[in-house]
Design an enzyme around this catalytic site. Structure first.
Site, PDB file in Angstrom:
ATOM      1  N   GLU A  69       0.821  -1.207   0.000  1.00  0.00           N
ATOM      2  CA  GLU A  69       0.000   0.000   0.000  1.00  0.00           C
ATOM      3  C   GLU A  69       0.857   1.260   0.000  1.00  0.00           C
ATOM      4  O   GLU A  69       0.537   2.238  -0.683  1.00  0.00           O
ATOM      5  CB  GLU A  69      -0.924   0.015   1.237  1.00  0.00           C
ATOM      6  CG  GLU A  69      -1.911  -1.132   1.284  1.00  0.00           C
ATOM      7  CD  GLU A  69      -1.400  -2.350   2.048  1.00  0.00           C
ATOM      8  OE1 GLU A  69      -2.244  -3.127   2.504  1.00  0.00           O
ATOM      9  OE2 GLU A  69      -0.169  -2.530   2.177  1.00  0.00           O
ATOM     10  N   CYS A  82      -0.321   1.512   7.190  1.00  0.00           N
ATOM     11  CA  CYS A  82      -0.906   1.724   5.861  1.00  0.00           C
ATOM     12  C   CYS A  82      -2.259   2.411   5.951  1.00  0.00           C
ATOM     13  O   CYS A  82      -2.559   3.301   5.159  1.00  0.00           O
ATOM     14  CB  CYS A  82      -1.014   0.394   5.125  1.00  0.00           C
ATOM     15  SG  CYS A  82       0.603  -0.324   4.733  1.00  0.00           S
TER      16      CYS A  82
END
Length: 167
Positions: A55, A86
């Site tokens: 991510e 993330c």
């Protein structure tokens, strides 16, 4: 938006990681029904780097294009539920929707109550869609954890869940 189609794109990224022996998380960011950024987990085999999650890589790539994008139309697709790092980065980026395939029973935080957090996070309105192509993602993790050469997160709750949990 075709969630399955775009999750397949994230799964392709995860398979690239798996093919190189890396932890198999893949991510794509979609804007106006087009994949505009990709990311895959790196750095676990040669040296453990807990910053380069799929991510985060996708967000870095997206940040180069972000100007002029309507963030209300951006969706992040990940093969694994985002971790705390993330999730925070996604919120700060302004992306309004997260779609993930497989729950991270050990470190996923999309169910946390952000109303207890500071204003920056509390005022966000990120919607979450889970379980899209879950079995396909789970199978990639099963392959990873079944390989005796892969030591990353071996014998953890996530590994046991992927290898033994039915359903």
């Amino acid at each position: 938006m075709d969630y399955k189609y775009f999750m397949e794109k994230a799964l392709e990224e995860a398979k690239k990681s798996l093919d190189t022996g890396e932890f198999p998380v893949g991510c794509v960011i979609v804007h106006n029904n087009t994949v505009v950024a990709c990311g895959q987990r790196i750095s676990t085999k040669s040296s453990i780097n807990e910053l380069d999650h799929a991510e985060i890589i996708a967000l870095r790539n997206f940040s180069k294009l972000k100007k002029g994008c309507d963030l209300n139309k951006a969706t992040l697709f990940s093969t694994l539920e985002p971790c705390l790092m993330c999730y925070g980065a996604i919120i700060i980026s302004g992306i309004k929707k997260i779609v993930y395939a497989y729950e991270d029973i050990m470190g996923g935080v999309t169910n946390c109550n952000i109303s207890y957090l500071k204003t920056l996070y509390k005022k966000s309105s990120v919607s979450i869609v889970s379980g899209i192509l879950r079995e396909e993602s789970k199978n990639i993790f099963k392959n990873f954890f079944s390989d005796p050469n892969n030591k990353y997160l071996k014998n953890t709750l996530l590994a046991r869940h992927a290898l033994t949990h039915k359903g």
